[in-house]
Design a protein around this motif. Structure first.
Motif, short mmCIF file in Angstrom:
data_model
loop_
_atom_site.label_atom_id
_atom_site.label_comp_id
_atom_site.label_asym_id
_atom_site.label_seq_id
_atom_site.Cartn_x
_atom_site.Cartn_y
_atom_site.Cartn_z
N SER A 197 61.58 15.77 -25.10
CA SER A 197 62.44 16.90 -24.74
C SER A 197 62.85 16.76 -23.29
CB SER A 197 61.66 18.21 -24.94
OG SER A 197 62.41 19.30 -24.46
N SER A 220 67.12 20.66 -23.68
CA SER A 220 66.99 22.08 -23.34
C SER A 220 68.35 22.54 -22.83
CB SER A 220 65.92 22.25 -22.25
OG SER A 220 64.69 21.76 -22.76
N HIS A 222 70.17 25.94 -23.51
CA HIS A 222 70.09 27.35 -23.06
C HIS A 222 71.43 28.01 -22.76
CE1 HIS A 222 65.89 26.62 -23.25
NE2 HIS A 222 65.82 25.93 -22.12
N GLU A 262 67.49 22.97 -27.70
CA GLU A 262 66.58 24.10 -27.52
C GLU A 262 67.33 25.17 -26.76
OE1 GLU A 262 62.44 22.28 -26.45
OE2 GLU A 262 64.07 20.87 -26.10
N ASN A 296 59.18 33.22 -23.59
CA ASN A 296 57.82 33.63 -23.24
C ASN A 296 57.85 34.11 -21.81
OD1 ASN A 296 56.72 32.65 -25.74
ND2 ASN A 296 57.24 30.64 -24.93
N GLY A 340 56.89 26.89 -21.41
CA GLY A 340 57.29 27.49 -20.13
C GLY A 340 56.19 28.28 -19.47
N1 SAH Z 1 61.30 19.22 -18.95
C1 SAH Z 1 61.43 19.11 -20.37
C2 SAH Z 1 60.15 19.37 -21.16
C3 SAH Z 1 59.30 20.54 -20.75
S1 SAH Z 1 59.90 22.16 -21.09
C4 SAH Z 1 62.55 19.99 -20.85
O1 SAH Z 1 63.11 20.74 -20.05
O2 SAH Z 1 62.93 19.93 -22.01
C5 SAH Z 1 59.78 22.35 -22.84
C6 SAH Z 1 60.68 23.44 -23.39
O3 SAH Z 1 60.22 24.76 -23.01
C7 SAH Z 1 62.10 23.36 -22.86
O4 SAH Z 1 63.03 23.52 -23.89
C8 SAH Z 1 62.15 24.52 -21.90
O5 SAH Z 1 63.46 24.93 -21.66
C9 SAH Z 1 61.32 25.54 -22.60
N2 SAH Z 1 60.87 26.64 -21.76
C10 SAH Z 1 60.65 26.63 -20.44
N3 SAH Z 1 60.25 27.85 -20.02
C11 SAH Z 1 60.22 28.64 -21.11
C12 SAH Z 1 59.86 30.01 -21.32
N4 SAH Z 1 59.44 30.79 -20.33
N5 SAH Z 1 59.93 30.49 -22.59
C13 SAH Z 1 60.30 29.68 -23.61
N6 SAH Z 1 60.63 28.39 -23.47
C14 SAH Z 1 60.60 27.88 -22.24
#
Ligand code: SAH
Length: 346
Positions: A197, A220, A222, A262, A296, A340
């Motif tokens: 990811s 990711s 968003h 994501e 979260n 996260g």
């Molecule tokens: N750096 C990588 C992998 C780690 S984060 C990335 O950004 O994909 C893994 C996933 O968790 C990512 O999709 C990120 O956007 C998500 N994420 C980060 N903080 C979050 C939160 N507070 N609630 C839900 N998902 C979150």
């Protein structure tokens, strides 16, 4: 811990061969040691019983093995286990084991801390201290495989690089760890069950596409509206969505593997029709599917998860446009083990 001796797991098979020939041993010894390290996951040199005692002693003079250890285990009421894993130098990363009735997924960290600045992520508030080594990534997986066997009577089935850190900013170790865990004799996990990811680093996505690793890719996203995404993930100003899209199209052309987006939906941020329209448009440009992930909360409510109505609106518009979409329920929230929330509270 042994800091003055080199960890033998930092050596490639070629380097092991060179070492053994330098001490007048046959090259096949290298293969034997390599198997102990990477297929049997030996955590000491003394347990390598297919080597003579004197050879084991020689190895102990020259090398160490510095395995990572579980420091604290927290169990969620939903069965999720969060491990604080202590590295040889005292740094701690978090690894989360997520069981469902059919499978067990390991959520693995790739860095100590993170250098990115996603405004909604707890890990982003830590500084990036260092990259994990290949062995430290593999250790997390081996530890969680044991846990899965112990608590759920089955091996790990899936791995996601969604723990602490940005896997594509620790590219060499992440790709080598994937090779190690997918080797036939090792844990033997299929690369199709491994997801990397990324927050979206175009050059590295392109590089990964050329690698022939056969892993899955998640982005990711968003928001598919540039300015909004840049507010949520300020570092991404350097990586425009047009560049990311080009890299993703290249990824698909090389791998024929669909990308997962994501996507968190927040109240007042990306909950309007224009946000949905932008996402639909983006999805149509490259074979993909969408995981709407539950937010979260990591603080006192700078961000709030959008209502179920808005989520359903997203689902129905995406589906109307032929895009596969799933709402991904969060796991392990009660122990801050969810996406996260990994921030080393220990
Ligand atoms: N750096 C990588 C992998 C780690 S984060 C990335 O950004 O994909 C893994 C996933 O968790 C990512 O999709 C990120 O956007 C998500 N994420 C980060 N903080 C979050 C939160 N507070 N609630 C839900 N998902 C979150």
């Amino acid at each position: 811990m042994n800091e003055d001796k080199k960890d033998i797991r930092a050596l490639s098979l070629n380097e092991l061969e060179a070492y053994f020939s330098s001490i007048g041993e046959k090259p096949f010894r290298a293969k034997q040691v390599y198997e102990w390290l990477w297929n049997k996951n030996a955590h000491s040199l003394s347990e390598m019983t297919s080597l003579s005692k004197s050879l084991r002693e020689k190895l102990e003079e020259d090398f160490a093995i510095n395995p990572s250890e579980i420091h604290i285990i927290q169990k969620s009421k939903d069965g999720t286990i969060k491990n604080a894993v202590k590295l040889y130098d005292g740094n701690v990363v978090e690894s989360v084991m997520i069981p469902t009735s059919k499978r067990t997924t390991a959520c693995v960290s790739s860095q100590v801390g993170c250098s990115l600045d996603c405004t909604f992520c707890a890990t982003a508030r830590l500084v990036r201290i260092r990259n994990l080594t290949v062995a430290e990534i593999v250790d997390q997986i081996v530890l969680m495989d044991k846990q899965s066997r112990e608590y759920h009577q089955k091996p790990l089935s899936n791995i996601v690089f969604m723990g602490m850190g940005e896997p594509l900013l620790n590219y060499p170790a992440v790709t080598e760890a994937v090779r190690k865990i997918t080797e036939d004799k090792g844990l033997g996990i299929s690369p199709r069950r491994i997801t990397v990811s990324t927050s979206g680093i175009p050059k590295m996505i392109t590089k990964l596409a050329d690698e022939d690793l056969r892993v899955k890719l998640a982005l990711s996203l968003h928001s598919a509206i540039e300015e909004k995404r840049n507010l949520l993930m300020p570092f991404s100003r350097k990586f425009p969505l047009t560049e990311i899209l080009k890299a993703l199209q290249y990824w698909y052309s090389k791998t024929k593997s669909r990308i997962t987006f994501e996507y968190i939906v927040w109240n007042g941020i990306n909950d309007k029709k224009e946000d949905i329209d932008a996402l639909v448009k983006f999805c149509k440009k490259v074979p993909s599917k969408v995981n709407l992930i539950q937010y979260n909360s990591i603080d006192k409510g700078d961000y709030l998860q959008a209502s179920a109505d808005i989520m359903n609106e997203y689902v129905s518009f995406l589906e109307k446009n032929g895009i596969v979409v799933k709402i991904r329920k969060s796991r392990g929230q009660d122990i801050d083990a969810a996406c996260g929330q990994l921030a080393n509270k220990s």
